[in-house]
Design a protein around this motif. Sequence first.
Motif, PDB file in Angstrom:
ATOM      1  N   ASP A  37      10.785   3.774   5.197  1.00 51.71           N
ATOM      2  CA  ASP A  37      10.436   5.177   4.981  1.00 51.71           C
ATOM      3  C   ASP A  37      10.025   5.433   3.536  1.00 51.71           C
ATOM      4  OD1 ASP A  37      10.529   7.093   7.025  1.00 51.71           O
ATOM      5  OD2 ASP A  37      12.716   6.945   7.196  1.00 51.71           O
ATOM      6  N   ASP A  38       8.928   6.169   3.373  1.00 45.88           N
ATOM      7  CA  ASP A  38       8.495   6.575   2.035  1.00 45.88           C
ATOM      8  C   ASP A  38       9.140   7.924   1.706  1.00 45.88           C
ATOM      9  OD1 ASP A  38       7.226   7.267  -0.281  1.00 45.88           O
ATOM     10  OD2 ASP A  38       5.194   7.002   0.470  1.00 45.88           O
ATOM     11  N   GLN A  39      10.455   7.918   1.591  1.00 45.55           N
ATOM     12  CA  GLN A  39      11.195   9.115   1.179  1.00 45.55           C
ATOM     13  C   GLN A  39      12.584   8.665   0.744  1.00 45.55           C
ATOM     14  OE1 GLN A  39      11.776  11.917   4.347  1.00 45.55           O
ATOM     15  NE2 GLN A  39      11.770  10.375   5.941  1.00 45.55           N
ATOM     16  N   SER A  40      13.322   9.580   0.092  1.00 46.11           N
ATOM     17  CA  SER A  40      14.575   9.108  -0.506  1.00 46.11           C
ATOM     18  C   SER A  40      15.689   8.882   0.510  1.00 46.11           C
ATOM     19  CB  SER A  40      15.028  10.044  -1.627  1.00 46.11           C
ATOM     20  OG  SER A  40      14.792  11.362  -1.251  1.00 46.11           O
ATOM     21  N   LEU A  41      15.615   9.533   1.675  1.00 46.97           N
ATOM     22  CA  LEU A  41      16.616   9.289   2.718  1.00 46.97           C
ATOM     23  C   LEU A  41      15.902   8.883   4.002  1.00 46.97           C
ATOM     24  CD1 LEU A  41      18.937  12.420   2.284  1.00 46.97           C
ATOM     25  CD2 LEU A  41      19.453  10.054   1.624  1.00 46.97           C
ATOM     26  N   CYS A  42      16.554   8.041   4.805  1.00 43.62           N
ATOM     27  CA  CYS A  42      15.955   7.649   6.080  1.00 43.62           C
ATOM     28  C   CYS A  42      15.860   8.869   6.994  1.00 43.62           C
ATOM     29  CB  CYS A  42      16.821   6.589   6.755  1.00 43.62           C
ATOM     30  SG  CYS A  42      16.659   4.973   6.004  1.00 43.62           S
ATOM     31  N   SER A  43      14.703   9.044   7.606  1.00 44.30           N
ATOM     32  CA  SER A  43      14.482  10.209   8.470  1.00 44.30           C
ATOM     33  C   SER A  43      15.283  10.102   9.772  1.00 44.30           C
ATOM     34  CB  SER A  43      12.981  10.305   8.765  1.00 44.30           C
ATOM     35  OG  SER A  43      12.757  10.734  10.072  1.00 44.30           O
ATOM     36  N   THR A  44      15.959  11.197  10.134  1.00 44.34           N
ATOM     37  CA  THR A  44      16.759  11.219  11.366  1.00 44.34           C
ATOM     38  C   THR A  44      15.846  11.125  12.590  1.00 44.34           C
ATOM     39  OG1 THR A  44      18.140  12.758  10.173  1.00 44.34           O
ATOM     40  CG2 THR A  44      18.649  12.476  12.483  1.00 44.34           C
ATOM     41  N   LYS A  69       2.079  10.201  -6.754  1.00 42.94           N
ATOM     42  CA  LYS A  69       1.814  11.303  -5.833  1.00 42.94           C
ATOM     43  C   LYS A  69       0.450  11.885  -6.212  1.00 42.94           C
ATOM     44  CE  LYS A  69       6.458  11.798  -4.469  1.00 42.94           C
ATOM     45  NZ  LYS A  69       7.776  12.273  -4.708  1.00 42.94           N
ATOM     46  N   GLY A  70      -0.376  12.191  -5.253  1.00 42.49           N
ATOM     47  CA  GLY A  70      -1.716  12.698  -5.545  1.00 42.49           C
ATOM     48  C   GLY A  70      -2.718  12.003  -4.654  1.00 42.49           C
ATOM     49  N   PHE A  73      -3.921   6.995  -4.225  1.00 44.63           N
ATOM     50  CA  PHE A  73      -2.780   6.219  -4.726  1.00 44.63           C
ATOM     51  C   PHE A  73      -2.573   5.031  -3.792  1.00 44.63           C
ATOM     52  CE2 PHE A  73      -1.525   9.381  -1.709  1.00 44.63           C
ATOM     53  CZ  PHE A  73      -0.680   8.705  -0.861  1.00 44.63           C
ATOM     54  N   PRO A  74      -1.900   3.993  -4.279  1.00 43.18           N
ATOM     55  CA  PRO A  74      -1.598   2.888  -3.355  1.00 43.18           C
ATOM     56  C   PRO A  74      -0.581   3.335  -2.315  1.00 43.18           C
ATOM     57  CG  PRO A  74      -0.665   2.503  -5.545  1.00 43.18           C
ATOM     58  CD  PRO A  74      -1.404   3.786  -5.631  1.00 43.18           C
ATOM     59  N   ARG A  75      -0.909   3.173  -1.049  1.00 43.91           N
ATOM     60  CA  ARG A  75      -0.052   3.681   0.030  1.00 43.91           C
ATOM     61  C   ARG A  75       0.940   2.643   0.525  1.00 43.91           C
ATOM     62  NH1 ARG A  75      -3.186   7.963   2.320  1.00 43.91           N
ATOM     63  NH2 ARG A  75      -5.028   8.047   1.037  1.00 43.91           N
ATOM     64  N   GLU A 167       9.544 -18.639   5.410  1.00 40.10           N
ATOM     65  CA  GLU A 167       9.886 -19.739   4.492  1.00 40.10           C
ATOM     66  C   GLU A 167       9.001 -19.737   3.258  1.00 40.10           C
ATOM     67  OE1 GLU A 167      10.228 -23.712   6.156  1.00 40.10           O
ATOM     68  OE2 GLU A 167      10.801 -22.744   8.051  1.00 40.10           O
ATOM     69  N   PHE A 168       7.810 -19.138   3.388  1.00 38.06           N
ATOM     70  CA  PHE A 168       6.876 -19.127   2.255  1.00 38.06           C
ATOM     71  C   PHE A 168       6.922 -17.836   1.460  1.00 38.06           C
ATOM     72  CE2 PHE A 168       5.549 -22.575   4.814  1.00 38.06           C
ATOM     73  CZ  PHE A 168       5.257 -23.545   3.858  1.00 38.06           C
ATOM     74  N   LEU A 169       7.892 -17.012   1.799  1.00 35.85           N
ATOM     75  CA  LEU A 169       8.084 -15.776   1.044  1.00 35.85           C
ATOM     76  C   LEU A 169       8.849 -16.132  -0.235  1.00 35.85           C
ATOM     77  CD1 LEU A 169       7.049 -13.081   1.993  1.00 35.85           C
ATOM     78  CD2 LEU A 169       9.330 -12.549   2.818  1.00 35.85           C
ATOM     79  N   THR A 170       8.111 -16.604  -1.217  1.00 33.52           N
ATOM     80  CA  THR A 170       8.706 -17.090  -2.462  1.00 33.52           C
ATOM     81  C   THR A 170       9.377 -15.933  -3.218  1.00 33.52           C
ATOM     82  OG1 THR A 170       6.533 -16.726  -3.409  1.00 33.52           O
ATOM     83  CG2 THR A 170       7.063 -18.978  -2.813  1.00 33.52           C
ATOM     84  N   PRO A 171      10.283 -16.228  -4.141  1.00 31.18           N
ATOM     85  CA  PRO A 171      10.914 -15.149  -4.930  1.00 31.18           C
ATOM     86  C   PRO A 171       9.888 -14.360  -5.731  1.00 31.18           C
ATOM     87  CG  PRO A 171      12.059 -17.242  -5.236  1.00 31.18           C
ATOM     88  CD  PRO A 171      10.828 -17.556  -4.466  1.00 31.18           C
ATOM     89  N   THR A 172       8.722 -14.930  -5.959  1.00 28.75           N
ATOM     90  CA  THR A 172       7.680 -14.224  -6.726  1.00 28.75           C
ATOM     91  C   THR A 172       6.848 -13.293  -5.841  1.00 28.75           C
ATOM     92  OG1 THR A 172       6.284 -16.144  -6.349  1.00 28.75           O
ATOM     93  CG2 THR A 172       7.349 -16.003  -8.507  1.00 28.75           C
ATOM     94  N   ALA A 173       7.051 -13.369  -4.523  1.00 29.01           N
ATOM     95  CA  ALA A 173       6.233 -12.557  -3.608  1.00 29.01           C
ATOM     96  C   ALA A 173       6.456 -11.072  -3.838  1.00 29.01           C
ATOM     97  CB  ALA A 173       6.584 -12.908  -2.160  1.00 29.01           C
ATOM     98  N   THR A 174       5.389 -10.360  -4.147  1.00 27.54           N
ATOM     99  CA  THR A 174       5.508  -8.917  -4.370  1.00 27.54           C
ATOM    100  C   THR A 174       4.179  -8.234  -4.100  1.00 27.54           C
ATOM    101  OG1 THR A 174       6.293  -7.216  -5.890  1.00 27.54           O
ATOM    102  CG2 THR A 174       4.968  -8.980  -6.852  1.00 27.54           C
ATOM    103  N   MET A 175       4.220  -6.903  -4.126  1.00 28.53           N
ATOM    104  CA  MET A 175       3.002  -6.141  -3.874  1.00 28.53           C
ATOM    105  C   MET A 175       2.805  -5.175  -5.041  1.00 28.53           C
ATOM    106  SD  MET A 175       2.106  -4.087  -0.463  1.00 28.53           S
ATOM    107  CE  MET A 175       2.062  -5.591   0.473  1.00 28.53           C
ATOM    108  N   PRO A 176       1.589  -5.157  -5.623  1.00 31.62           N
ATOM    109  CA  PRO A 176       1.387  -4.294  -6.794  1.00 31.62           C
ATOM    110  C   PRO A 176       1.053  -2.865  -6.403  1.00 31.62           C
ATOM    111  CG  PRO A 176      -0.627  -5.461  -6.325  1.00 31.62           C
ATOM    112  CD  PRO A 176       0.357  -5.880  -5.265  1.00 31.62           C
ATOM    113  N   TYR A 177       1.241  -1.943  -7.321  1.00 31.65           N
ATOM    114  CA  TYR A 177       0.783  -0.562  -7.137  1.00 31.65           C
ATOM    115  C   TYR A 177      -0.673  -0.513  -7.589  1.00 31.65           C
ATOM    116  CZ  TYR A 177       5.561   1.000  -6.421  1.00 31.65           C
ATOM    117  OH  TYR A 177       6.825   1.191  -5.918  1.00 31.65           O
ATOM    118  N   SER A 178      -1.557  -1.021  -6.762  1.00 33.70           N
ATOM    119  CA  SER A 178      -2.949  -1.122  -7.165  1.00 33.70           C
ATOM    120  C   SER A 178      -3.798  -0.926  -5.904  1.00 33.70           C
ATOM    121  CB  SER A 178      -3.152  -2.503  -7.801  1.00 33.70           C
ATOM    122  OG  SER A 178      -4.497  -2.798  -7.981  1.00 33.70           O
ATOM    123  N   ALA A 179      -4.268   0.326  -5.702  1.00 36.01           N
ATOM    124  CA  ALA A 179      -4.967   0.673  -4.458  1.00 36.01           C
ATOM    125  C   ALA A 179      -6.144  -0.264  -4.203  1.00 36.01           C
ATOM    126  CB  ALA A 179      -5.446   2.120  -4.505  1.00 36.01           C
TER     127      ALA A 179
END
Length: 241
Positions: A37-44, A69-70, A73-75, A167-179
């Motif tokens: 969820d893209d919010q601070s609490l999980c939606s009921t 926000k705007g 933006f990268p979604r 198994e190939f999800l290395t510790p370096t695996a990440t996603m940037p904030y770059s649309a």
Amino acid sequence: MIYYITPTYPRPEQIPELTRLGHTLMHVPRIHWIIADDQSLCSTNVLNLLRRTGLPFTHISSPKPYVYKGTNFPRGVSNRRAALVWLRENVREGVMYFGDDDNTVDLQLFDEIRRTKKVSMFPVGLIGDYGISAPIIKDGKVVAFFDSWPGSRTFPVDMAGFAVNIEFLTPTATMPYSAGHEEDKFLMSLGIKLDDIEPLADNCSKVLVWHTKTVKFKKPNLKIDIERISKLPKYEDFANL
Ligand code: UGA
Ligand code: MN
């Protein structure tokens, strides 16, 4: 096991989108749905929907940082990142796939991505100016990409166009904030090469997932409605009294 990672956010179309996707996933054996969820609490509402599917699931939340926000933006980055952290901490084997809440998936896709040894790729339909985004195959190997977005990328593919063996999800695996660069930079962070990619969907000749988009719901105009409602026939008009 397939770990299906779905970023989602509150809006009028959210529950209909997730209902449709959930009903697809209910046909799939050995699948674990991670809803982020893209919010601070999980939606009921989302949690209730998840429970009713009967699927094994993980429900987490991580809102986008305020600066994003705007417009343009990268979604779905903060929430997908949270899903990646959960996977790394809790899962040793299986295949992960980023399945947005609004896409349409053929059940055949699940049979295909289950076989992913490292990183598999396949075409995505209804996307961009070419109408399709797909790896180009020569002698059973990915040699280039057919994708209309002109940004400079090593792997010009859509989020829905690849699956990764955990198994190939290395510790370096990440996603940037770059649309527009989330997919490429994520794949780069895995340290993969063109030669590692396994083409699926009949050598990337078939479309098994579509980048469908739901038309934005227009909130009802209450003023007009009240005018209309006041003109509706009343009980007395029907009752023939
Ligand atoms: C395209 C890609 O297909 C996405 O995977 C990619 O994240 C996005 O572009 C991007 O680069 O920004 P598109 O159809 O344009 O996707 O975007 P959406 O479907 O609106 O959003 C992608 C996913 O992120 C959806 O599952 C959506 O529910 C989620 N999202 C969207 C959020 O979690 N928060 C938001 O504020 C907006
Ligand atoms: Mn979408």
